[in-house]
Design an enzyme around this catalytic site. Sequence first.
Site, short mmCIF file in Angstrom:
data_model
loop_
_atom_site.label_atom_id
_atom_site.label_comp_id
_atom_site.label_asym_id
_atom_site.label_seq_id
_atom_site.Cartn_x
_atom_site.Cartn_y
_atom_site.Cartn_z
N TYR A 42 4.06 6.18 10.12
CA TYR A 42 3.28 5.12 9.84
C TYR A 42 4.21 4.04 9.05
O TYR A 42 4.05 3.02 9.25
CB TYR A 42 2.05 5.45 8.97
CG TYR A 42 0.81 4.69 9.15
CD1 TYR A 42 0.07 4.56 10.10
CD2 TYR A 42 0.88 3.63 7.91
CE1 TYR A 42 -0.84 3.42 10.00
CE2 TYR A 42 -0.14 2.70 7.89
CZ TYR A 42 -1.09 2.72 9.26
OH TYR A 42 -1.85 1.64 9.13
N PRO A 44 -3.40 -0.48 19.03
CA PRO A 44 -3.26 -0.88 18.03
C PRO A 44 -3.28 0.06 16.92
O PRO A 44 -3.22 -0.06 15.66
CB PRO A 44 -4.23 -2.14 17.66
CG PRO A 44 -5.17 -1.76 18.95
CD PRO A 44 -4.65 -1.08 19.75
N HIS A 95 0.69 -1.26 -0.08
CA HIS A 95 -0.05 0.03 -0.17
C HIS A 95 1.01 1.29 -0.16
O HIS A 95 1.86 1.18 0.89
CB HIS A 95 -0.90 -0.01 1.16
CG HIS A 95 -2.15 -1.06 1.10
ND1 HIS A 95 -3.04 -0.79 2.14
CD2 HIS A 95 -2.25 -2.04 0.22
CE1 HIS A 95 -3.93 -2.02 1.74
NE2 HIS A 95 -3.53 -2.59 0.57
N LYS A 128 1.47 -0.86 15.27
CA LYS A 128 2.85 -0.84 15.62
C LYS A 128 3.38 -2.15 16.36
O LYS A 128 4.53 -2.40 16.31
CB LYS A 128 3.26 0.50 16.31
CG LYS A 128 3.17 1.46 15.70
CD LYS A 128 3.97 1.57 14.37
CE LYS A 128 4.15 2.88 13.38
NZ LYS A 128 4.56 2.62 12.30
N TYR A 179 -9.01 4.89 8.12
CA TYR A 179 -9.19 5.25 9.51
C TYR A 179 -10.21 6.15 9.45
O TYR A 179 -10.00 7.30 9.09
CB TYR A 179 -7.80 6.01 10.08
CG TYR A 179 -6.67 5.06 10.42
CD1 TYR A 179 -6.06 4.52 9.32
CD2 TYR A 179 -6.30 4.46 11.70
CE1 TYR A 179 -4.80 3.65 9.42
CE2 TYR A 179 -5.27 3.71 11.96
CZ TYR A 179 -4.72 2.98 10.84
OH TYR A 179 -3.80 2.13 11.14
#
Length: 400
Positions: A388, A296, A75, A300, A204
């Site tokens: 990220y 979560p 991604h 990570k 998200y």
Amino acid sequence: MNQLRTQVGIVGGGPAGMMLAHLLHRAGIESIVVEARSRDYVQERVRAGVLEQGTCDLMHAAGVGARLEREGITHQGIELRFGGQRHRIDLSGLTGGKTITIYPQREVVKDLIDARIAVGGAIFFEAEEVSIRGFDGDAPTIQFRDSGGVQEIRCDFIAGCDGFHGVCRPSIPAGALTIFERTYPFAWLGILAEVAPSSDELIYCHHERGFALHSMRSPSLTRLYLQCDPNDSVAAWSDERIWEELHTRFAVAGGWKLNEGPIVQKGVTPMRSFVAEPMRYGHVFIAGDAAHIVPPTGAKGLNLALADVRVLAAALAKYYAGGSRDLLDSYSQTCLKRVWKVQRFSWWMTSLLHRFPADNPFDRRRQVAELDYITSSRAAAQSLAENYVGLPMEGPQRFP
Ligand SMILES: Cc1cc2nc3c(=O)[nH]c(=O)nc-3n(C[C@H](O)[C@H](O)[C@H](O)COP(=O)(O)OP(=O)(O)OC[C@H]3O[C@@H](n4cnc5c(N)ncnc54)[C@H](O)[C@@H]3O)c2cc1C
């Protein structure tokens, strides 16, 4: 009692323990892994699924990246959804080409166990009554019982890779560790649905009814999460209620289709930030979830566990190559530098996207203003993106 001898005794055959065993093998160091559960259980456990760029690089460099290369889904961005609008964060464009890869934790564990077995490495599954002793002196041992009776492993060092509920951290004397902890007043209800993902990238979602996350495990398996009450049981969430809530939270202006399919797994995960310092006591080194837990939201936990054992493997390799203990002595400090940055990011993502019970209108407006800032400022988006895709791993550049 059956006596065994090795250089490094590893408690826990999850991602941290199995990667450590593999890296040590490549460095010519012997180890024995002791795992409480069966091989099938550890290979089927549904958990994390987002691999940072550095984690993928580590898998490839360690020679266990072939299936990841074939089956992992790369991604280049994520979506932030709020106020009924969609906003893409171009992770790759903001980080000089770095990406994340969707590859389930159970596949990582399978690859590592296969690699272990292929080289004839020792691993005991279904070990009962596991205990560690003698690690404050020079004669550490791991004891356990299995179908062959009571086993004792004498070793130079013990690696406590046995997760948050393992035995290694609690075996360290009270007072030797300082615990830093935060619990959150919500949990995640996670489901696995047998249906094609509804989006090519993770979503998200900030919503007045609470956070939601659209993720995936494969082209035919969707992973979805809903913020829920920490006291909720799975029984409180019928399939019908779950889909209705997901449709409500993910709704966008102009429409968006959420694919529905049979739900094959449901679970409620509590949210916690936790760090135990230092990550070493005498001859025992703790790594991964045994030493720290992140909520979560930043995806990570697994990545951090593998980053720890990379540092530990490099330190042990240096020790066995020439007797130098300097990297072992700095193991905790080296890991904690990165652990705290990842803790900060995971806490920040969690605080940004969830509804807090004591929220007031000011806090909600502030969250939306921050989301608006991230999606309209390159500098703000870049900060999210670089965290990220994963901060650089600590430790030697050239290992393994
Ligand atoms: C339900 C759940 C969902 C999660 N979802 C996500 C997610 O979506 N994204 C994300 O990034 N992270 C997620 N995580 C976190 C992530 O999975 C962990 O950070 C990761 O598994 C850490 O790896 P580890 O090897 O340190 O610990 P673990 O994976 O916990 O492995 C520890 C191993 O030690 C074994 N063990 C325990 N006690 C003993 C003992 N006494 N003796 C011997 N062996 C023992 C266990 O059986 C286990 O195999 C989730 C965690 C949980 C619990």
